[in-house]
Write a protein that holds these residues in place. Structure first.
Motif, PDB file in Angstrom:
ATOM      1  N   GLU A 169       0.830  -1.209   0.000  1.00 17.95           N
ATOM      2  CA  GLU A 169       0.000   0.000   0.000  1.00 17.95           C
ATOM      3  C   GLU A 169       0.863   1.258   0.000  1.00 17.95           C
ATOM      4  O   GLU A 169       0.517   2.252  -0.651  1.00 17.95           O
ATOM      5  CB  GLU A 169      -0.929  -0.019   1.218  1.00 17.95           C
ATOM      6  N   THR A 170       1.976   1.225   0.693  1.00 12.32           N
ATOM      7  CA  THR A 170       2.866   2.392   0.720  1.00 12.32           C
ATOM      8  C   THR A 170       3.378   2.712  -0.680  1.00 12.32           C
ATOM      9  O   THR A 170       3.378   3.874  -1.119  1.00 12.32           O
ATOM     10  CB  THR A 170       4.051   2.135   1.667  1.00 12.32           C
ATOM     11  N   ARG A 171       3.810   1.688  -1.396  1.00 18.98           N
ATOM     12  CA  ARG A 171       4.314   1.894  -2.753  1.00 18.98           C
ATOM     13  C   ARG A 171       3.195   2.358  -3.691  1.00 18.98           C
ATOM     14  O   ARG A 171       3.390   3.253  -4.520  1.00 18.98           O
ATOM     15  CB  ARG A 171       4.948   0.615  -3.285  1.00 18.98           C
ATOM     16  N   LEU A 172       2.021   1.756  -3.525  1.00 19.60           N
ATOM     17  CA  LEU A 172       0.901   2.135  -4.386  1.00 19.60           C
ATOM     18  C   LEU A 172       0.483   3.579  -4.151  1.00 19.60           C
ATOM     19  O   LEU A 172       0.240   4.333  -5.113  1.00 19.60           O
ATOM     20  CB  LEU A 172      -0.289   1.193  -4.139  1.00 19.60           C
ATOM     21  N   GLU A 173       0.425   3.994  -2.914  1.00 16.62           N
ATOM     22  CA  GLU A 173       0.010   5.373  -2.613  1.00 16.62           C
ATOM     23  C   GLU A 173       1.022   6.386  -3.151  1.00 16.62           C
ATOM     24  O   GLU A 173       0.654   7.483  -3.563  1.00 16.62           O
ATOM     25  CB  GLU A 173      -0.178   5.538  -1.104  1.00 16.62           C
ATOM     26  N   SER A 174       2.306   6.027  -3.130  1.00 19.56           N
ATOM     27  CA  SER A 174       3.310   6.956  -3.658  1.00 19.56           C
ATOM     28  C   SER A 174       3.106   7.163  -5.167  1.00 19.56           C
ATOM     29  O   SER A 174       3.259   8.282  -5.673  1.00 19.56           O
ATOM     30  CB  SER A 174       4.723   6.431  -3.386  1.00 19.56           C
ATOM     31  N   VAL A 175       2.725   6.102  -5.850  1.00 20.87           N
ATOM     32  CA  VAL A 175       2.463   6.217  -7.289  1.00 20.87           C
ATOM     33  C   VAL A 175       1.189   7.019  -7.528  1.00 20.87           C
ATOM     34  O   VAL A 175       1.137   7.873  -8.420  1.00 20.87           O
ATOM     35  CB  VAL A 175       2.358   4.823  -7.942  1.00 20.87           C
TER      36      VAL A 175
ATOM     37  N   ALA B  32      -4.564   0.868 -11.684  1.00 21.02           N
ATOM     38  CA  ALA B  32      -5.880   0.323 -11.340  1.00 21.02           C
ATOM     39  C   ALA B  32      -5.798  -1.184 -11.137  1.00 21.02           C
ATOM     40  O   ALA B  32      -6.464  -1.741 -10.246  1.00 21.02           O
ATOM     41  CB  ALA B  32      -6.884   0.653 -12.445  1.00 21.02           C
ATOM     42  N   LEU B  33      -4.977  -1.870 -11.946  1.00 23.74           N
ATOM     43  CA  LEU B  33      -4.798  -3.325 -11.786  1.00 23.74           C
ATOM     44  C   LEU B  33      -4.214  -3.637 -10.405  1.00 23.74           C
ATOM     45  O   LEU B  33      -4.708  -4.515  -9.693  1.00 23.74           O
ATOM     46  CB  LEU B  33      -3.894  -3.860 -12.899  1.00 23.74           C
ATOM     47  N   VAL B  34      -3.154  -2.930 -10.040  1.00 21.60           N
ATOM     48  CA  VAL B  34      -2.505  -3.200  -8.754  1.00 21.60           C
ATOM     49  C   VAL B  34      -3.441  -2.839  -7.604  1.00 21.60           C
ATOM     50  O   VAL B  34      -3.519  -3.558  -6.582  1.00 21.60           O
ATOM     51  CB  VAL B  34      -1.174  -2.414  -8.654  1.00 21.60           C
ATOM     52  N   ARG B  35      -4.188  -1.746  -7.769  1.00 20.58           N
ATOM     53  CA  ARG B  35      -5.133  -1.343  -6.720  1.00 20.58           C
ATOM     54  C   ARG B  35      -6.221  -2.406  -6.541  1.00 20.58           C
ATOM     55  O   ARG B  35      -6.655  -2.689  -5.420  1.00 20.58           O
ATOM     56  CB  ARG B  35      -5.741   0.009  -7.074  1.00 20.58           C
TER      57      ARG B  35
ATOM     58  N   ALA C  57      -6.953  -4.424  -3.124  1.00 14.59           N
ATOM     59  CA  ALA C  57      -8.302  -4.387  -2.544  1.00 14.59           C
ATOM     60  C   ALA C  57      -8.824  -5.804  -2.310  1.00 14.59           C
ATOM     61  O   ALA C  57      -9.474  -6.085  -1.282  1.00 14.59           O
ATOM     62  CB  ALA C  57      -9.244  -3.615  -3.452  1.00 14.59           C
ATOM     63  N   GLN C  58      -8.542  -6.718  -3.229  1.00 18.55           N
ATOM     64  CA  GLN C  58      -8.962  -8.112  -3.042  1.00 18.55           C
ATOM     65  C   GLN C  58      -8.267  -8.723  -1.821  1.00 18.55           C
ATOM     66  O   GLN C  58      -8.890  -9.429  -1.029  1.00 18.55           O
ATOM     67  CB  GLN C  58      -8.608  -8.937  -4.287  1.00 18.55           C
ATOM     68  N   ALA C  59      -6.975  -8.453  -1.700  1.00 18.97           N
ATOM     69  CA  ALA C  59      -6.220  -9.011  -0.573  1.00 18.97           C
ATOM     70  C   ALA C  59      -6.745  -8.489   0.754  1.00 18.97           C
ATOM     71  O   ALA C  59      -6.727  -9.201   1.778  1.00 18.97           O
ATOM     72  CB  ALA C  59      -4.738  -8.680  -0.735  1.00 18.97           C
ATOM     73  N   LYS C  60      -7.254  -7.268   0.768  1.00 20.73           N
ATOM     74  CA  LYS C  60      -7.785  -6.655   1.995  1.00 20.73           C
ATOM     75  C   LYS C  60      -9.261  -6.965   2.197  1.00 20.73           C
ATOM     76  O   LYS C  60      -9.833  -6.603   3.238  1.00 20.73           O
ATOM     77  CB  LYS C  60      -7.573  -5.138   1.947  1.00 20.73           C
ATOM     78  N   GLY C  61      -9.878  -7.576   1.178  1.00 24.06           N
ATOM     79  CA  GLY C  61     -11.310  -7.860   1.285  1.00 24.06           C
ATOM     80  C   GLY C  61     -12.164  -6.641   1.054  1.00 24.06           C
ATOM     81  O   GLY C  61     -13.349  -6.617   1.419  1.00 24.06           O
ATOM     82  N   ASP C  62     -11.622  -5.611   0.438  1.00 27.10           N
ATOM     83  CA  ASP C  62     -12.373  -4.391   0.155  1.00 27.10           C
ATOM     84  C   ASP C  62     -13.016  -4.553  -1.233  1.00 27.10           C
ATOM     85  O   ASP C  62     -12.518  -4.068  -2.237  1.00 27.10           O
ATOM     86  CB  ASP C  62     -11.425  -3.183   0.170  1.00 27.10           C
ATOM     87  N   TRP C  63     -14.159  -5.259  -1.275  1.00 27.99           N
ATOM     88  CA  TRP C  63     -14.748  -5.620  -2.561  1.00 27.99           C
ATOM     89  C   TRP C  63     -15.279  -4.429  -3.350  1.00 27.99           C
ATOM     90  O   TRP C  63     -15.147  -4.409  -4.588  1.00 27.99           O
ATOM     91  CB  TRP C  63     -15.846  -6.668  -2.355  1.00 27.99           C
TER      92      TRP C  63
ATOM     93  N   HIS D  83     -11.879  -6.948 -17.592  1.00 24.68           N
ATOM     94  CA  HIS D  83     -13.033  -7.847 -17.510  1.00 24.68           C
ATOM     95  C   HIS D  83     -12.667  -9.127 -16.759  1.00 24.68           C
ATOM     96  O   HIS D  83     -13.474  -9.654 -15.978  1.00 24.68           O
ATOM     97  CB  HIS D  83     -13.511  -8.207 -18.923  1.00 24.68           C
ATOM     98  N   LEU D  84     -11.465  -9.626 -16.997  1.00 22.19           N
ATOM     99  CA  LEU D  84     -11.016 -10.843 -16.323  1.00 22.19           C
ATOM    100  C   LEU D  84     -10.962 -10.622 -14.813  1.00 22.19           C
ATOM    101  O   LEU D  84     -11.414 -11.467 -14.016  1.00 22.19           O
ATOM    102  CB  LEU D  84      -9.649 -11.238 -16.886  1.00 22.19           C
ATOM    103  N   LEU D  85     -10.399  -9.471 -14.398  1.00 16.63           N
ATOM    104  CA  LEU D  85     -10.318  -9.161 -12.965  1.00 16.63           C
ATOM    105  C   LEU D  85     -11.702  -8.968 -12.353  1.00 16.63           C
ATOM    106  O   LEU D  85     -11.983  -9.439 -11.244  1.00 16.63           O
ATOM    107  CB  LEU D  85      -9.482  -7.898 -12.762  1.00 16.63           C
ATOM    108  N   ALA D  86     -12.557  -8.276 -13.094  1.00 17.59           N
ATOM    109  CA  ALA D  86     -13.915  -8.034 -12.589  1.00 17.59           C
ATOM    110  C   ALA D  86     -14.655  -9.350 -12.386  1.00 17.59           C
ATOM    111  O   ALA D  86     -15.378  -9.531 -11.384  1.00 17.59           O
ATOM    112  CB  ALA D  86     -14.680  -7.148 -13.562  1.00 17.59           C
ATOM    113  N   SER D  87     -14.467 -10.289 -13.321  1.00 18.07           N
ATOM    114  CA  SER D  87     -15.117 -11.597 -13.186  1.00 18.07           C
ATOM    115  C   SER D  87     -14.669 -12.290 -11.902  1.00 18.07           C
ATOM    116  O   SER D  87     -15.481 -12.868 -11.162  1.00 18.07           O
ATOM    117  CB  SER D  87     -14.767 -12.467 -14.401  1.00 18.07           C
ATOM    118  N   ARG D  88     -13.363 -12.225 -11.605  1.00 16.07           N
ATOM    119  CA  ARG D  88     -12.855 -12.875 -10.390  1.00 16.07           C
ATOM    120  C   ARG D  88     -13.397 -12.193  -9.129  1.00 16.07           C
ATOM    121  O   ARG D  88     -13.756 -12.870  -8.145  1.00 16.07           O
ATOM    122  CB  ARG D  88     -11.335 -12.846 -10.383  1.00 16.07           C
ATOM    123  N   VAL D  89     -13.444 -10.861  -9.155  1.00 13.41           N
ATOM    124  CA  VAL D  89     -13.936 -10.125  -7.984  1.00 13.41           C
ATOM    125  C   VAL D  89     -15.378 -10.518  -7.675  1.00 13.41           C
ATOM    126  O   VAL D  89     -15.758 -10.764  -6.511  1.00 13.41           O
ATOM    127  CB  VAL D  89     -13.816  -8.609  -8.219  1.00 13.41           C
TER     128      VAL D  89
END
Length: 531
Positions: free
Chosen positions: A239-245, A263-266, A270-276, A303-309
């Motif tokens: 999250e620290t690296r992502l926020e800096s970007v 957006a992909l990394v975010r 979010a999936q890892a944190k359960g923030d659906w 679309h692939l990521l959205a399907s998994r979410v």
């Protein structure tokens, strides 16, 4: 250098692709109007590079496709390799993987011809990128490793760093794709090895200090590292690296491709944190950003990521709907790819027709030039050709005082009697035979020509008068000994030859005049001998 060339050089030096486009567009119009194919191809390539940097993948693809047949027609391998690189990148972004791989393979072959390690490193990187977008991850890995090896051998630290970042992005795509296909998280071994490689590199090179203007590529690596830490369970570091970007992106007007990767990394974090809700929003944003720039490859991934979410939340209908959109988009990509290939083939055929027309005109011009310099009846050079060659040879002889030049004028003895006694048809055949005998007895560097009627001339380069006289005696003997009886009973043919060697003060007229006098002297001597 022309004005257009100077403006093109100026455009190529611009760091802002928008400025480069404004400079280059008028040059393209000028090149097309003047039918300057080489300039046209180079400008099209530059414009394609600009559109690629601006994330306008469809425009970059079209411009590079227009540039390629033009550059092929002029044989500029280096510029063609640049156009192929743009086409490979844009084709991958548009989801046209077969075309991307084809362009990258050809680009690699052209790069090998140049023998330049930097060009080859870039070509291997392009091919690796095309392969990983197509899902050929093992093959992609080999080319990306080779690109890094070549970069380490002779390129700048920035190029080496760029190769590491490209491998990192490839590993991100591999992880997400293989997880979708197998239903489980793939091994992180290669990604961990890449993190270690970067750490070793960072201890030797401070890219941020050495290249302060190359922040986008540094941000790309931060996204790679953020995703890797996320999958390794180090959520705080991720999250620290992502926020800096994200903070950097908010401050800069960057290409949407960078925001798509963010957006992909975010979405992964979010999936890892359960923030659906955040995961759903991130996947949707990825598709939206991709649609804005025509980056179909990124939209497919969204679309692939959205399907998994949705699947992870038990929302099976929404997950199925995303997969259907994914399939529909893939079909649309294939259809567009086919249509664009048809357009490219049309451009290539148009250039081929233009090239064939040019070659036809060139061949016609060469044929006309040949006809203008060749006497049609005996099949050897005519008076015009003689005057051109003799004038040039005389100038060369006078410029080099040690280079002799001889001229031999030839006249067929009693040729009127041949025509009157054996017919004009036989007379024409006699001239043809003499022309052939003259050609046989001179060297390739010499010239045999017909002046008019039954008059011929030899231009003997680098030949002293004594040697020239010997050559002419052999010619006279060859004519006299020819079996003229087989052509017409009772026919006998001889020639008279007058030879003169050039002087420093000669003109072509004076040299011809002395040869003419010598020829009539021989003719008179021949009449006395037969009297």
């Amino acid at each position: 250098m022309s004005d257009d060339e100077e403006r093109l050089a100026l455009a190529m030096r611009q760091e802002d692709p928008k400025v480069a486009k404004r400079i280059a567009l008028p040059i393209l119009s000028s090149a097309v109007a003047r039918k300057s194919h080489h300039l046209e191809g180079r400008v099209l390539t530059l414009l394609a590079q600009c559109e690629s940097l601006l994330a306008n993948s469809a425009a970059a693809y079209e411009l590079s496709s227009r540039a390629l047949p033009v550059l092929q027609s002029v044989g500029d391998f280096r510029e063609e390799a640049k156009a192929l690189a743009v086409q490979a990148r844009s084709s991958s972004a548009l989801g046209r993987n077969d075309q991307a791989i084809e362009a990258a393979l050809l680009g690699l072959e052209l790069a090998k011809r140049t023998g330049d390690a930097a060009n080859q490193a870039d070509a291997h990187s392009q091919l690796g990128g095309a392969l990983f977008h197509a899902g050929c991850f093992d093959a992609a890995k080999g080319h990306l490793h080779e690109a890094r090896r070549l970069a380490q051998a002779g390129s700048s630290p920035l190029e080496v760093f760029a190769s590491i970042v490209t491998e990192g992005v490839s590993e991100l795509m591999r992880f997400v794709t293989e997880r979708h296909e197998t239903g489980r998280a793939p091994s992180l071994r290669d990604l961990k090895a890449l993190l270690k490689l970067h750490a070793d590199f960072a201890r030797r090179h401070d890219i941020a200090a050495a290249y302060p203007n190359e922040q986008p590529i540094q941000a790309s690596w931060q996204l790679v590292a953020s995703a890797a830490n996320c999958w390794m369970g180090r959520l705080q570091e991720a999250e620290t690296r992502l926020e800096s970007v994200r903070a950097w992106l908010d401050e800069h007007d960057t290409a949407p491709s960078m925001r798509t990767l963010e957006a992909l990394v975010r979405c992964e974090l979010a999936q890892a944190k359960g923030d659906w809700p955040d995961a759903e929003q991130s996947a949707a944003q990825m598709v939206e950003l991709a649609q804005q720039t025509g980056r179909e490859q990124a939209a497919l991934m969204g679309h692939l990521l959205a399907s998994r979410v949705f699947e992870m939340q038990g929302k099976h209908q929404q997950a199925l709907a995303e997969l259907k959109q994914l399939a529909a988009r893939e079909r649309r990509v294939r259809s567009q790819s086919l249509a664009n290939r048809s357009t490219v083939v049309s451009w290539q055929l148009e250039m081929r027709r233009g090239e064939e027309s040019r070659r036809s005109l060139q061949a016609s011009a060469q044929q006309l030039e040949k006809l203008a310099l060749e006497d049609p009846m005996p099949g050897i050079a005519n008076r015009r050709c003689f005057e051109q060659v003799a004038t040039q040879s005389l100038r060369a002889s006078q410029a080099d005082r040690g280079r002799p030049l001889c001229l031999a004028l030839i006249d067929v003895d009693r040729f009127k009697e041949v025509n009157d006694g054996h017919s004009h048809l036989v007379g024409d055949k006699v001239l043809q035979v003499i022309a052939a005998l003259l050609t046989e007895h001179v060297r390739d560097e010499d010239l045999a020509a017909r002046l008019a009627g039954d008059e011929f001339v030899l231009v003997l380069r680098r030949t002293e008068l004594t040697r020239a006289s010997e050559i002419c005696e052999r010619v006279c003997s060859a004519v006299a000994d020819y079996n003229w009886q087989a052509m017409s009973p009772g026919l006998a043919v001889t020639i008279s030859v007058g030879v003169a060697q050039s002087r420093l003060d000669d003109t072509l007229e004076s040299l011809v005049h002395r040869s003419d006098i010598a020829m009539y002297k021989r003719k008179a001597e021949s009449k006395l001998q037969t009297a």
